[in-house]
Scaffold this active site. Sequence first.
Site, PDB file in Angstrom:
ATOM      1  N   GLU A 231      -6.043 100.751-108.703  1.00 44.78           N
ATOM      2  CA  GLU A 231      -5.289 101.175-109.891  1.00 44.78           C
ATOM      3  C   GLU A 231      -6.163 101.080-111.141  1.00 44.78           C
ATOM      4  O   GLU A 231      -6.959 100.152-111.251  1.00 44.78           O
ATOM      5  CB  GLU A 231      -4.046 100.283-110.050  1.00 44.78           C
TER       6      GLU A 231
ATOM      7  N   HIS B 247       2.833 101.945-110.949  1.00 43.24           N
ATOM      8  CA  HIS B 247       3.085 100.499-110.824  1.00 43.24           C
ATOM      9  C   HIS B 247       4.111 100.025-111.869  1.00 43.24           C
ATOM     10  O   HIS B 247       3.793  99.209-112.739  1.00 43.24           O
ATOM     11  CB  HIS B 247       1.770  99.712-110.963  1.00 43.24           C
TER      12      HIS B 247
ATOM     13  N   ARG C 262       1.656  96.155-102.482  1.00 47.04           N
ATOM     14  CA  ARG C 262       0.298  96.257-103.018  1.00 47.04           C
ATOM     15  C   ARG C 262      -0.417  97.425-102.335  1.00 47.04           C
ATOM     16  O   ARG C 262      -0.276  97.619-101.114  1.00 47.04           O
ATOM     17  CB  ARG C 262      -0.504  94.971-102.763  1.00 47.04           C
TER      18      ARG C 262
ATOM     19  N   ARG D 243       5.638  87.615 -90.548  1.00 39.50           N
ATOM     20  CA  ARG D 243       4.953  86.834 -89.515  1.00 39.50           C
ATOM     21  C   ARG D 243       5.946  85.912 -88.801  1.00 39.50           C
ATOM     22  O   ARG D 243       5.809  85.636 -87.625  1.00 39.50           O
ATOM     23  CB  ARG D 243       3.815  86.019 -90.128  1.00 39.50           C
TER      24      ARG D 243
ATOM     25  N   GLY E  31      10.973  89.135 -97.755  1.00 34.79           N
ATOM     26  CA  GLY E  31      10.991  87.948 -98.619  1.00 34.79           C
ATOM     27  C   GLY E  31      12.070  88.145 -99.677  1.00 34.79           C
ATOM     28  O   GLY E  31      13.100  88.783 -99.417  1.00 34.79           O
ATOM     29  N   ARG E  32      11.803  87.631-100.885  1.00 36.01           N
ATOM     30  CA  ARG E  32      12.803  87.731-101.965  1.00 36.01           C
ATOM     31  C   ARG E  32      13.151  89.191-102.268  1.00 36.01           C
ATOM     32  O   ARG E  32      14.317  89.585-102.299  1.00 36.01           O
ATOM     33  CB  ARG E  32      12.269  87.050-103.235  1.00 36.01           C
ATOM     34  N   ILE E  33      12.099  90.005-102.492  1.00 39.44           N
ATOM     35  CA  ILE E  33      12.355  91.406-102.880  1.00 39.44           C
ATOM     36  C   ILE E  33      12.833  92.205-101.668  1.00 39.44           C
ATOM     37  O   ILE E  33      13.757  93.016-101.771  1.00 39.44           O
ATOM     38  CB  ILE E  33      11.101  92.034-103.525  1.00 39.44           C
TER      39      ILE E  33
HETATM   40  P1  NAP Z   1       7.883  86.729-101.020  1.00 38.52           P
HETATM   41  O1  NAP Z   1       9.275  86.252-101.256  1.00 38.52           O
HETATM   42  O2  NAP Z   1       6.786  85.751-100.848  1.00 38.52           O
HETATM   43  O3  NAP Z   1       7.934  87.696 -99.728  1.00 38.52           O
HETATM   44  C1  NAP Z   1       6.806  88.149 -99.079  1.00 38.52           C
HETATM   45  C2  NAP Z   1       7.191  88.401 -97.617  1.00 38.52           C
HETATM   46  O4  NAP Z   1       6.093  89.015 -96.954  1.00 38.52           O
HETATM   47  C3  NAP Z   1       7.539  87.135 -96.853  1.00 38.52           C
HETATM   48  O5  NAP Z   1       8.745  87.326 -96.209  1.00 38.52           O
HETATM   49  C4  NAP Z   1       6.401  86.947 -95.863  1.00 38.52           C
HETATM   50  O6  NAP Z   1       6.889  86.385 -94.644  1.00 38.52           O
HETATM   51  C5  NAP Z   1       5.906  88.381 -95.680  1.00 38.52           C
HETATM   52  N1  NAP Z   1       4.475  88.416 -95.357  1.00 38.52           N
HETATM   53  C6  NAP Z   1       3.457  87.853 -96.054  1.00 38.52           C
HETATM   54  N2  NAP Z   1       2.286  88.090 -95.431  1.00 38.52           N
HETATM   55  C7  NAP Z   1       2.580  88.793 -94.315  1.00 38.52           C
HETATM   56  C8  NAP Z   1       1.783  89.320 -93.255  1.00 38.52           C
HETATM   57  N3  NAP Z   1       0.466  89.143 -93.210  1.00 38.52           N
HETATM   58  N4  NAP Z   1       2.428  89.999 -92.268  1.00 38.52           N
HETATM   59  C9  NAP Z   1       3.760  90.171 -92.292  1.00 38.52           C
HETATM   60  N5  NAP Z   1       4.562  89.694 -93.287  1.00 38.52           N
HETATM   61  C10 NAP Z   1       3.975  89.009 -94.278  1.00 38.52           C
HETATM   62  O7  NAP Z   1       7.424  87.698-102.181  1.00 38.52           O
HETATM   63  P2  NAP Z   1       8.301  88.673-103.087  1.00 38.52           P
HETATM   64  O8  NAP Z   1       8.757  87.970-104.302  1.00 38.52           O
HETATM   65  O9  NAP Z   1       9.297  89.348-102.238  1.00 38.52           O
HETATM   66  O10 NAP Z   1       7.142  89.719-103.525  1.00 38.52           O
HETATM   67  C11 NAP Z   1       6.471  90.458-102.550  1.00 38.52           C
HETATM   68  C12 NAP Z   1       5.304  91.236-103.122  1.00 38.52           C
HETATM   69  O11 NAP Z   1       5.787  92.372-103.835  1.00 38.52           O
HETATM   70  C13 NAP Z   1       4.444  90.505-104.150  1.00 38.52           C
HETATM   71  O12 NAP Z   1       3.524  89.634-103.551  1.00 38.52           O
HETATM   72  C14 NAP Z   1       3.776  91.651-104.875  1.00 38.52           C
HETATM   73  O13 NAP Z   1       2.559  91.991-104.249  1.00 38.52           O
HETATM   74  C15 NAP Z   1       4.765  92.808-104.731  1.00 38.52           C
HETATM   75  N6  NAP Z   1       5.385  93.165-106.024  1.00 38.52           N
HETATM   76  C16 NAP Z   1       5.178  94.404-106.537  1.00 38.52           C
HETATM   77  C17 NAP Z   1       5.773  94.755-107.722  1.00 38.52           C
HETATM   78  C18 NAP Z   1       5.590  96.101-108.318  1.00 38.52           C
HETATM   79  O14 NAP Z   1       5.702  96.237-109.527  1.00 38.52           O
HETATM   80  N7  NAP Z   1       5.322  97.137-107.533  1.00 38.52           N
HETATM   81  C19 NAP Z   1       6.560  93.839-108.414  1.00 38.52           C
HETATM   82  C20 NAP Z   1       6.747  92.588-107.859  1.00 38.52           C
HETATM   83  C21 NAP Z   1       6.163  92.262-106.649  1.00 38.52           C
HETATM   84  P3  NAP Z   1       5.923  85.529 -93.678  1.00 38.52           P
HETATM   85  O15 NAP Z   1       5.217  84.533 -94.558  1.00 38.52           O
HETATM   86  O16 NAP Z   1       6.877  84.938 -92.678  1.00 38.52           O
HETATM   87  O17 NAP Z   1       5.001  86.484 -93.029  1.00 38.52           O
HETATM   88  C1  8YV Z   2       3.563  93.510-112.445  1.00 41.38           C
HETATM   89  C2  8YV Z   2       3.732  92.929-109.937  1.00 41.38           C
HETATM   90  O1  8YV Z   2       3.300  94.859-112.650  1.00 41.38           O
HETATM   91  O2  8YV Z   2       4.827  90.847-110.078  1.00 41.38           O
HETATM   92  C3  8YV Z   2       4.023  91.551-109.458  1.00 41.38           C
HETATM   93  O3  8YV Z   2       3.448  91.169-108.425  1.00 41.38           O
HETATM   94  O4  8YV Z   2       3.045  93.666-109.312  1.00 41.38           O
HETATM   95  C4  8YV Z   2       4.362  93.448-111.186  1.00 41.38           C
HETATM   96  O5  8YV Z   2       5.561  92.845-111.474  1.00 41.38           O
HETATM   97  C5  8YV Z   2       2.285  92.792-112.572  1.00 41.38           C
HETATM   98  O6  8YV Z   2       2.381  91.485-112.179  1.00 41.38           O
HETATM   99  C6  8YV Z   2       1.819  92.828-114.010  1.00 41.38           C
HETATM  100  O7  8YV Z   2       0.674  92.116-114.119  1.00 41.38           O
END
Ligand code: NAP
Ligand code: 8YV
Length: 327
Positions: free
Chosen positions: A266, A284, A237, A180, A158-160
Amino acid sequence: MTKAEQLNSVAVLVPGHFNDHAVERIDRTFRRVNIERADPALVTDEMRRDVRAIASFAGVNAALMDALPKLELIASFGVGYDSVDAVHAAKKNIMVTNTPDVLTEEVADTTIGLLLNTVRELYTAEKWLRDGSWVKKGNYPLSRLTLRGRHVGIFGMGRIGLAIARRLEAFGLPVAYHNRRKVEGLAYQYHPTLKGLAEAVDTLISVVPGGASTEKAVNAEILAALGANGVFVNIGRGSTVDEPALAAALANGAIAAAGLDVFADEPNVPKALLEAPNTSLLPHVGSASHHTRRAMADLCVDNLVSWFSERRPLTPVPETVNVKAAG
Ligand code: NAP
Ligand code: 8YV
């Protein structure tokens, strides 16, 4: 009443600790109502009568929504909103917003740092210098693993995921992915199954959202498919990983190492992962710089302002995209 006075009368519930900049902006524009945690048992009659929005780091479940009959908007801080019951919100005509895009590059940077630290042991090497081992014992041992020659699979393009892939390209590493759905027009190799992706690569980066569809998707079978030279990095996650299976794979050599920023419960990290010599663990911090958290805070509060002044959200989550503001 002026527009500013109207906004000033809107009660916004803020459960627990929240971002300082967001709190300042909420205080300047709305009427902030605090609650110790997002628990429906703590909702007072006054909150029931007045609260029209929630601004929150933490989860918002169906019971809390049901306890607040005037609730119109949940402005969630973060792009992942797996802890907000957005399906229930949609049924109740409650809008849910998140904070996409503004954190993408920061989280991708952190992922690369975590990957490098996992394979090149930079944290352990720095400890070697700081504790005097360099002087007393000589050079730090050569790292067992390297990024060179690796083939990376991204679970969640996705975006990230895309921002990570672009960085990896600059590192000279081939990239493949599993979602997917295939992303049209994207040249990276697509695998319709996670197992197929894990078999094809030796480095797996998980950046999918949490929730039922990804729950424990990275399990013993996927880790075995990644192989003995395998490196697993999780920035998405913790719920996506079967943590006992991961700890076992790290201990028995089914994979070589793991770098983890997120965990299932967490801030509690399983002892087996803490004690494993082949893990790099972060609390995190994917988006956790002042710069990026301020941008997230602004987008979170801008959604509140837009909803209550223009009656439309800026960044609605897909589940509530059709929710309309009354009046
Ligand atoms: P996004 O643009 O919505 O990308 C999510 C991607 O995952 C999409 O390409 C989606 O494609 C795929 N996906 C979703 N469900 C799926 C499944 N069941 N099987 C296979 N692929 C699947 O979101 P994003 O902005 O990149 O962020 C992604 C995630 O990173 C967030 O939801 C969050 O949990 C995590 N995150 C963590 C941190 C941190 O601090 N560690 C910070 C920011 C975000 P399809 O719909 O085609 O499957
Ligand atoms: C933050 C994240 O730590 O954006 C998310 O999905 O996991 C992180 O950027 C969290 O949202 C803070 O509440």
